[in-house]
Design a protein around this motif. Structure first.
Motif, PDB file in Angstrom:
ATOM      1  N   ASP A 238       0.897  -1.070  -0.076  1.00 17.50           N
ATOM      2  CA  ASP A 238      -0.074   0.127   0.107  1.00 17.50           C
ATOM      3  C   ASP A 238       0.973   1.160  -0.210  1.00 17.50           C
ATOM      4  N   SER A 239       1.161   1.748  -1.151  1.00 21.13           N
ATOM      5  CA  SER A 239       2.039   2.895  -1.330  1.00 21.13           C
ATOM      6  C   SER A 239       1.868   3.585  -2.594  1.00 21.13           C
ATOM      7  N   SER A 240       2.806   4.525  -3.120  1.00 20.80           N
ATOM      8  CA  SER A 240       2.623   5.303  -4.215  1.00 20.80           C
ATOM      9  C   SER A 240       3.737   5.452  -4.994  1.00 20.80           C
TER      10      SER A 240
ATOM     11  N   GLN B 276       9.504  10.571  -3.436  1.00 17.93           N
ATOM     12  CA  GLN B 276       9.726  11.706  -2.609  1.00 17.93           C
ATOM     13  C   GLN B 276      10.539  11.119  -1.086  1.00 17.93           C
ATOM     14  N   ARG B 277      10.113  10.168  -0.768  1.00 21.01           N
ATOM     15  CA  ARG B 277      10.899   9.604   0.555  1.00 21.01           C
ATOM     16  C   ARG B 277      11.983   9.059   0.298  1.00 21.01           C
ATOM     17  N   THR B 278      12.419   8.527  -0.957  1.00 17.67           N
ATOM     18  CA  THR B 278      13.567   7.735  -1.182  1.00 17.67           C
ATOM     19  C   THR B 278      14.448   8.218  -2.634  1.00 17.67           C
TER      20      THR B 278
ATOM     21  N   GLY C 253      13.260   1.614   9.937  1.00 12.93           N
ATOM     22  CA  GLY C 253      13.625   2.682   9.112  1.00 12.93           C
ATOM     23  C   GLY C 253      13.927   3.738   9.844  1.00 12.93           C
ATOM     24  N   ARG C 254      13.413   4.424  10.680  1.00  9.35           N
ATOM     25  CA  ARG C 254      13.513   5.629  11.199  1.00  9.35           C
ATOM     26  C   ARG C 254      14.950   5.712  11.907  1.00  9.35           C
ATOM     27  N   SER C 255      15.001   4.875  12.654  1.00 13.31           N
ATOM     28  CA  SER C 255      16.291   4.910  13.735  1.00 13.31           C
ATOM     29  C   SER C 255      17.598   4.733  12.759  1.00 13.31           C
TER      30      SER C 255
ATOM     31  N   ALA D 134      21.308   4.662  -0.078  1.00 18.62           N
ATOM     32  CA  ALA D 134      20.312   4.192   1.049  1.00 18.62           C
ATOM     33  C   ALA D 134      19.004   4.727   0.755  1.00 18.62           C
ATOM     34  N   ASN D 135      19.150   6.215   0.595  1.00 13.69           N
ATOM     35  CA  ASN D 135      17.940   6.781   0.478  1.00 13.69           C
ATOM     36  C   ASN D 135      18.586   8.446   0.100  1.00 13.69           C
ATOM     37  N   ASN D 136      18.017   9.006  -1.219  1.00 16.24           N
ATOM     38  CA  ASN D 136      18.467  10.306  -1.301  1.00 16.24           C
ATOM     39  C   ASN D 136      18.260  11.311  -0.303  1.00 16.24           C
ATOM     40  N   ARG D 137      17.423  11.282   0.523  1.00 13.71           N
ATOM     41  CA  ARG D 137      17.060  12.082   1.684  1.00 13.71           C
ATOM     42  C   ARG D 137      18.535  12.037   2.760  1.00 13.71           C
ATOM     43  N   ILE D 138      18.962  10.862   2.825  1.00 15.84           N
ATOM     44  CA  ILE D 138      20.200  10.645   3.754  1.00 15.84           C
ATOM     45  C   ILE D 138      21.316  11.547   3.008  1.00 15.84           C
TER      46      ILE D 138
ATOM     47  N   GLY E 113      17.758   1.458  -7.047  1.00 19.90           N
ATOM     48  CA  GLY E 113      17.422   1.093  -5.779  1.00 19.90           C
ATOM     49  C   GLY E 113      18.582   0.875  -4.755  1.00 19.90           C
ATOM     50  N   ASN E 114      18.360   0.395  -3.778  1.00 20.98           N
ATOM     51  CA  ASN E 114      19.612   0.321  -2.692  1.00 20.98           C
ATOM     52  C   ASN E 114      20.107  -1.429  -2.943  1.00 20.98           C
ATOM     53  N   ASN E 115      21.190  -1.157  -3.315  1.00 15.61           N
ATOM     54  CA  ASN E 115      21.715  -2.519  -3.599  1.00 15.61           C
ATOM     55  C   ASN E 115      22.740  -3.079  -2.492  1.00 15.61           C
TER      56      ASN E 115
HETATM   57  O1  UT7 Z   1      20.754   0.306   3.260  1.00 17.78           O
HETATM   58  C1  UT7 Z   1      20.942   0.008   4.677  1.00 17.78           C
HETATM   59  C2  UT7 Z   1      20.538   1.296   5.356  1.00 17.78           C
HETATM   60  N1  UT7 Z   1      18.987   1.773   5.265  1.00 17.78           N
HETATM   61  C3  UT7 Z   1      18.849   2.946   5.292  1.00 17.78           C
HETATM   62  O2  UT7 Z   1      19.570   3.900   5.483  1.00 17.78           O
HETATM   63  C4  UT7 Z   1      17.404   3.220   5.427  1.00 17.78           C
HETATM   64  C5  UT7 Z   1      17.017   4.117   6.190  1.00 17.78           C
HETATM   65  N2  UT7 Z   1      15.852   4.447   6.272  1.00 17.78           N
HETATM   66  C6  UT7 Z   1      15.090   5.074   5.180  1.00 17.78           C
HETATM   67  O3  UT7 Z   1      15.363   5.180   4.329  1.00 17.78           O
HETATM   68  C7  UT7 Z   1      13.290   5.650   5.802  1.00 17.78           C
HETATM   69  O4  UT7 Z   1      13.266   5.444   7.082  1.00 17.78           O
HETATM   70  C8  UT7 Z   1      12.399   4.704   4.894  1.00 17.78           C
HETATM   71  C9  UT7 Z   1      12.375   5.205   3.625  1.00 17.78           C
HETATM   72  C10 UT7 Z   1      12.721   3.149   4.838  1.00 17.78           C
HETATM   73  C11 UT7 Z   1      11.009   5.293   5.385  1.00 17.78           C
HETATM   74  O5  UT7 Z   1      10.858   6.508   5.189  1.00 17.78           O
HETATM   75  P1  UT7 Z   1      10.649   7.375   6.412  1.00 17.78           P
HETATM   76  O6  UT7 Z   1      10.260   8.904   6.167  1.00 17.78           O
HETATM   77  O7  UT7 Z   1      11.201   7.258   7.584  1.00 17.78           O
HETATM   78  O8  UT7 Z   1       8.963   6.685   6.778  1.00 17.78           O
HETATM   79  P2  UT7 Z   1       8.338   6.560   8.325  1.00 17.78           P
HETATM   80  O9  UT7 Z   1       8.305   4.896   8.586  1.00 17.78           O
HETATM   81  O10 UT7 Z   1       8.959   7.630   9.151  1.00 17.78           O
HETATM   82  O11 UT7 Z   1       6.718   6.885   7.934  1.00 17.78           O
HETATM   83  C12 UT7 Z   1       6.403   8.110   7.707  1.00 17.78           C
HETATM   84  C13 UT7 Z   1       4.780   7.979   6.896  1.00 17.78           C
HETATM   85  C14 UT7 Z   1       4.127   6.897   8.045  1.00 17.78           C
HETATM   86  O12 UT7 Z   1       2.370   7.633   7.824  1.00 17.78           O
HETATM   87  P3  UT7 Z   1       1.988   8.723   9.022  1.00 17.78           P
HETATM   88  O13 UT7 Z   1       2.388   7.888  10.398  1.00 17.78           O
HETATM   89  O14 UT7 Z   1       2.984   9.927   8.994  1.00 17.78           O
HETATM   90  O15 UT7 Z   1       0.763   8.817   8.530  1.00 17.78           O
HETATM   91  C15 UT7 Z   1       4.057   5.863   7.385  1.00 17.78           C
HETATM   92  O16 UT7 Z   1       2.821   5.033   7.657  1.00 17.78           O
HETATM   93  O17 UT7 Z   1       4.822   7.391   5.855  1.00 17.78           O
HETATM   94  C16 UT7 Z   1       3.913   6.008   5.942  1.00 17.78           C
HETATM   95  N3  UT7 Z   1       4.602   5.117   5.069  1.00 17.78           N
HETATM   96  C17 UT7 Z   1       4.357   4.848   3.637  1.00 17.78           C
HETATM   97  N4  UT7 Z   1       3.500   5.428   2.917  1.00 17.78           N
HETATM   98  C18 UT7 Z   1       3.580   4.962   1.797  1.00 17.78           C
HETATM   99  C19 UT7 Z   1       5.474   4.127   5.383  1.00 17.78           C
HETATM  100  N5  UT7 Z   1       6.216   3.439   4.492  1.00 17.78           N
HETATM  101  C20 UT7 Z   1       5.298   3.608   3.359  1.00 17.78           C
HETATM  102  C21 UT7 Z   1       5.069   3.228   1.974  1.00 17.78           C
HETATM  103  N6  UT7 Z   1       4.351   3.767   1.470  1.00 17.78           N
HETATM  104  N7  UT7 Z   1       5.900   2.266   1.733  1.00 17.78           N
END
Ligand code: UT7
Length: 331
Positions: free
Chosen positions: A38-40, A46-48, A221-223, A258-262, A286-288
């Protein structure tokens, strides 16, 4: 009198002689991804920064990808395969416990050199590069091959909204050899096993036998995001410091994809000058994990955005948690 033990004669310095990658054939775009979670497309981009990712296609797997990248890296280096004294494979997605993938690959590549696998997740290639540099300088190997390879599509739960859209497949490889000038700076590396649960697997492989459920990657993901944009940014500054360089001396920045925002958060703190080319291959690949740094390096060199001889900062970070980075001269 005790006879003195001889010391191996190493090279004064080491450098990257080549880099290559293998990009698997199956393109999985965000529209297809959103049939499982369930995503878009908008949220994922935007998030990655990910628009699509590559997964293995017909006839491709973790071993074929590693072999293809390694063969091209050896060919580009001009080093006869038989002279490669060490083969190091960094991966977390080779599910054959023993023997190592490295030993099998070494044989297929035509070397009987030392061969071993390492598990350092997304820092794996930079860990391997640090080892290769040390092996060449100490004389343990004249040439070393480092491979970062992942088939994370087999290790990811496509229905997990927190990870499915992120992880992908691919391979990168590099040959390290002796040099008269330094081409690989001191490594900055470390670990924080206190955060082992931040990226882990849902169960152990042996449990799959009784439960019938295979393990998948799971991530807080957040931590991880907080650790990467804070602690890892500071570690990245150290990579530059220990190399004796200033931000203005850099030409290219290749962070783990890992993520463009990082990456954006890192850039805000590092204050790199405008001219520095920044790897953003996460958009197509993606993240390889262990493969992301060499895949990005090869992509930048192949597209002409980066050139041989330029100075690049590499930093990898991920499950462990672990990290490693060094400054290199691009091959
Ligand atoms: O390679 C190894 C190292 N890995 C990393 O460095 C990954 C680090 N973490 C991340 O890149 C990010 O934490 C993610 C991309 C995995 C997630 O992004 P985020 O901005 O941290 O999302 P979040 O878990 O804080 O969730 C924010 C919102 C939540 O909604 P509400 O509570 O604000 O209404 C989630 O329910 O986004 C929602 N959400 C999603 N929406 C659509 C979480 N996952 C999804 C999704 N699609 N897949």
């Amino acid at each position: 009198m005790t006879a003195p033990i001889a010391v191996a004669a190493g090279a004064p310095f080491a450098k990257l002689l080549s880099v290559a990658s293998f990009v698997p054939s199956r393109v999985v775009d965000n529209a297809e991804m959103c049939t499982w979670i369930d995503s878009s497309d908008e949220w994922i981009q935007q998030r990655t920064g990910i628009a699509e990712r590559r997964w293995v296609g017909e006839g491709e797997d973790v071993e074929t990808m590693a072999l293809a990248a390694a063969r091209t890296a050896i060919e580009r280096s001009g080093v006869p395969a038989a002279e490669i004294g060490a083969v190091i494979v960094a991966t977390v997605s080779y599910f054959h416990q023993t023997p190592s993938m490295a030993a099998k690959l070494a044989h297929q590549l035509g070397t009987n050199g030392a061969a071993y696998d390492i598990s350092a997740a997304c820092a794996g290639f930079c860990y391997g590069l640090a080892q290769a540099e040390a092996l060449v300088r100490t004389g343990a190997a004249r040439y070393a091959l480092v491979i970062g390879v992942e088939e994370l599509s087999r290790f990811t739960d496509i229905h997990d909204r927190g990870t499915a859209f992120l992880f992908a497949d691919g391979a990168g490889a590099a040959v390290v050899g002796p040099s008269e000038t330094n081409g690989i700076g001191p490594v900055v590396w470390g670990s924080d096993g206190g955060q082992a649960e931040a990226i882990t697997q849902t169960s152990e492989w042996n449990e799959a036998v009784s439960t019938g459920e295979r393990p998948y990657l799971t991530m807080d993901g957040r931590s991880v995001f907080k650790w990467a944009s804070g602690f890892i940014t500071e570690a990245t500054k150290n990579v530059l410091d220990v190399a004796g360089l200033a931000p203005a001396d850099l030409d290219v920045f290749i962070p783990h994809q890992a993520n463009n925002r990082i990456t954006d958060a890192m850039l805000r703190h590092l204050k790199l000058p405008e001219h520095v080319v920044v790897a953003r291959t996460i958009k197509q690949f993606g993240n390889n994990s262990a493969a992301s740094v060499p895949m990005a390096m090869d992509a930048l060199l192949s597209s002409g955005e980066a050139r041989s001889g330029q100075t690049a900062l590499l930093i990898g970070f991920g499950a462990g948690l672990v990290y490693a980075g060094q400054v290199v001269t691009l091959p």
